[in-house]
Design an enzyme around this catalytic site. Structure first.
Site, short mmCIF file in Angstrom:
data_model
loop_
_atom_site.label_atom_id
_atom_site.label_comp_id
_atom_site.label_asym_id
_atom_site.label_seq_id
_atom_site.Cartn_x
_atom_site.Cartn_y
_atom_site.Cartn_z
N CYS A 152 -34.19 39.53 -58.56
CA CYS A 152 -33.06 38.74 -58.03
C CYS A 152 -32.19 39.77 -57.30
CB CYS A 152 -32.29 38.09 -59.16
SG CYS A 152 -33.23 36.83 -60.03
N CYS A 153 -32.59 40.14 -56.10
CA CYS A 153 -32.10 41.40 -55.53
C CYS A 153 -30.85 41.30 -54.66
CB CYS A 153 -33.21 42.05 -54.71
SG CYS A 153 -33.56 41.15 -53.18
N PRO B 242 -27.13 40.68 -53.07
CA PRO B 242 -27.18 41.28 -51.73
C PRO B 242 -27.73 42.70 -51.66
CG PRO B 242 -24.95 41.36 -52.58
CD PRO B 242 -25.77 40.66 -53.62
N GLY B 243 -28.28 43.22 -52.77
CA GLY B 243 -29.04 44.46 -52.65
C GLY B 243 -28.37 45.70 -53.20
N GLY B 244 -27.25 45.55 -53.89
CA GLY B 244 -26.53 46.73 -54.39
C GLY B 244 -27.38 47.57 -55.33
N LYS B 245 -28.00 46.92 -56.30
CA LYS B 245 -28.76 47.70 -57.29
C LYS B 245 -30.08 48.19 -56.70
CE LYS B 245 -26.55 45.21 -61.01
NZ LYS B 245 -26.01 44.13 -60.12
N ASP C 125 -35.75 37.56 -53.57
CA ASP C 125 -34.62 36.66 -53.84
C ASP C 125 -34.98 35.27 -53.29
OD1 ASP C 125 -31.51 37.33 -54.75
OD2 ASP C 125 -31.70 35.46 -53.61
N CYS D 179 -23.64 39.64 -64.87
CA CYS D 179 -22.21 39.99 -64.73
C CYS D 179 -21.42 38.92 -65.49
CB CYS D 179 -21.80 40.12 -63.27
SG CYS D 179 -22.22 38.69 -62.25
C1 LIG Z 1 -26.42 38.47 -59.69
S1 LIG Z 1 -27.12 38.13 -58.15
C2 LIG Z 1 -28.06 39.60 -57.88
C3 LIG Z 1 -27.25 40.79 -57.43
C4 LIG Z 1 -28.13 41.93 -56.95
N1 LIG Z 1 -29.08 42.36 -57.95
C5 LIG Z 1 -27.32 43.13 -56.51
O1 LIG Z 1 -27.18 44.10 -57.26
O2 LIG Z 1 -26.80 43.11 -55.38
C6 LIG Z 1 -28.36 36.98 -58.55
C7 LIG Z 1 -29.31 36.62 -57.43
O3 LIG Z 1 -30.34 35.81 -57.97
C8 LIG Z 1 -30.83 34.99 -56.94
N2 LIG Z 1 -31.65 33.93 -57.59
C9 LIG Z 1 -31.22 32.83 -58.22
N3 LIG Z 1 -32.27 32.12 -58.67
C10 LIG Z 1 -33.38 32.79 -58.29
C11 LIG Z 1 -34.77 32.55 -58.43
N4 LIG Z 1 -35.23 31.49 -59.06
N5 LIG Z 1 -35.62 33.46 -57.90
C12 LIG Z 1 -35.18 34.54 -57.25
N6 LIG Z 1 -33.87 34.81 -57.07
C13 LIG Z 1 -32.99 33.94 -57.60
C14 LIG Z 1 -29.58 34.55 -56.23
O4 LIG Z 1 -29.87 34.12 -54.92
C15 LIG Z 1 -28.73 35.82 -56.27
O5 LIG Z 1 -28.87 36.53 -55.08
#
Ligand SMILES: C[S@@+](CC[C@H](N)C(=O)[O-])C[C@H]1O[C@@H](n2cnc3c(N)ncnc32)[C@H](O)[C@@H]1O
Length: 449
Positions: A270-271, A273-276, A292, A389
């Protein structure tokens, strides 16, 4: 005949811009106060450059204090505005917010907010807004005391969220609510492929910023005063990114897994906007598949990696399915799961309006489906880091406890000795702290060989 002089024209232009920024803020707030949209894509280009900081402060400030502003608005209005006048309701909330929470002279807060109704094509509302805001000035203490009898109003949270915080953290819920109500600091992550943070701190100071090193993340710096990213030295060249300190700690848990296996195959499920993802690529030589389900958000990952000079395979797919998987197991998986966002309310104050109590069981179910679907993709001996989070235990330690109970061969390896957070069940919980990190949960799990 009245002739305008240069100084009266300049005065009028300033006044118009004062009204224009309030009218733009009201329009921006309508979707949020009617629970139809978020502040996520706030576009400050609709106001002149000079007013952008004010515009953002007003929009975020109104969201942060919304329960109290709405309670006061209800006291001030004889009858509520009609649904089609949500923009005027937003102006009233903006006016109350300026009078109570911003250092704006009261005459400007009242006059320019009421005057903004004209720019929205609703001249009739100027008188109502003037009347309400002047009454607030006269009766401020009594009106505030009245609405603050409701703890949800006094602590600026919807009642259900306050109740959930209280249940999860009986000794800390007030501190969490207080931290949620203050804007978080602007925290940076230096790109270790392009230098270390001590050198970057010196560059920051040379360019007129005040900053300090983060306490827990070895790559983090906290700015004393937030600024536009373009004002950060080397931002466009990829020397630095904006990322909360708690979010930078995923790398600490994945480090012992990734560092000894250069070239390891890693999934960030679940990447966006890509921070991690970017942080991992800055630190480790890995073969990263970043996935994602949201194509728009995935495009932001592409932009971030391009700016930072990093590369990964990006995939628009659903991590609750396996139709995208080529059958080769991963050495490590990061599951930064969709969650309530209850640990990052201070950065996304519209969560207070948009998130519903009924969302929580649905999110818990989605997180457990993601865990169950991704676990078989890990090679024996591989590790998964689960992150949210959130500060709600059903999304965090209780989620992991249930997963471990139903999954043979899965064991928790979250380190016990860490400088950050507190142990909860098989994971580690950070609660949001003023001037420091957001609220986050981490657990590291290993598939027995
Ligand atoms: C907490 S955010 C991720 C933040 C990211 N890891 C970062 O560090 O920038 C959760 C992400 O999960 C994605 N998401 C939600 N359901 C999903 C699914 N079934 N499969 C893949 N990604 C999913 C959302 O679109 C969102 O971008």
């Amino acid at each position: 005949m009245h002739r305008s002089t240069p100084s009266s024209r300049a005065g009028k232009a300033v006044q118009d811009s004062g009204q224009a920024v309030r009218a733009s803020a009201a329009r921006t707030l309508v979707p949020v106060i009617t629970a139809k949209g978020s502040l996520a894509d706030l576009d400050d280009h609709q106001v002149v450059t000079r007013d952008r900081a004010l515009f953002r402060a007003m929009c975020y400030g109104v969201c942060r204090t919304l329960p109290r502003l709405e309670a006061l608005a209800a006291q001030l209005l004889k009858t509520p505005f009609k649904a089609r006048d949500a923009d005027i309701q937003a102006l009233l909330l903006l006016g109350i917010h300026q009078l109570l929470y911003m250092r704006i002279p009261a005459h400007a807060a009242v006059g320019e907010t009421a005057g903004a109704a004209r720019l929205l094509g609703k001249e009739w509302a100027t008188k109502v807004l003037n009347g309400c805001l002047r009454r607030l000035q006269r009766e401020s203490a009594a009106l505030q005391a009245e609405v603050d009898r409701d703890p949800g109003v006094a602590l600026l949270h919807p009642r259900w969220l306050l109740q959930a915080l209280r249940q999860a953290w009986p000794d800390d819920w007030r501190a969490i609510a207080a931290a949620n109500n203050e804007p978080g600091p602007m925290t940076l992550r230096i790109n270790r492929r392009r230098g270390d943070r001590e050198a970057y701190l010196a560059r920051l100071i040379d360019s007129g910023h005040e900053a300090r090193l983060c306490n827990h993340s070895p790559d983090g710096l906290v700015l004393d005063t937030p600024c536009d990213v373009q004002a950060l030295p080397g931002f466009s060249e990829g020397d630095v990114s904006v990322q909360d300190e708690a979010a930078q700690l995923a790398a600490e848990l994945l480090g012992p897994v990734l560092a000894p296996r250069p070239g390891g195959r890693v999934l960030d499920a679940c990447c966006a906007p890509g921070g991690k993802a970017a942080h991992l690529l800055e630190l480790f030589d890995v073969d990263l598949l970043a996935l994602d389900s949201d194509a728009t958000r995935l495009a932001r990952v592409e932009d971030a990696l391009a700016r930072l000079g990093l590369s990964a395979t990006l995939l628009h797919a659903d991590a609750t399915q396996r139709d995208w998987w080529n059958g080769t197991p991963f050495d490590a998986i990061l599951l930064d799961a969709p969650c309530s966002g209850s640990g990052v309310v201070r950065r996304h104050p519209d969560i207070k309006r948009l998130r519903r109590q009924s969302d929580i069981p649905k999110l818990v179910e989605l997180q457990s489906r993601l865990l169950d679907n991704l676990w078989p993709l890990l090679r024996p001996g591989g590790s998964m880091v689960y992150a949210t989070c959130s500060v709600l235990r059903e999304e965090n330690d209780e989620q992991i406890e249930a997963f471990l109970a139903r999954t043979a061969g899965a064991i928790a390896t979250t380190p016990q000795e860490l400088s950050w957070g507190r142990p909860v069940g098989d994971g580690r919980q950070l609660l949001p702290e003023p001037e420091s990190h957001d609220g986050f949960f981490y657990a590291r799990l290993k598939k027995q060989g």
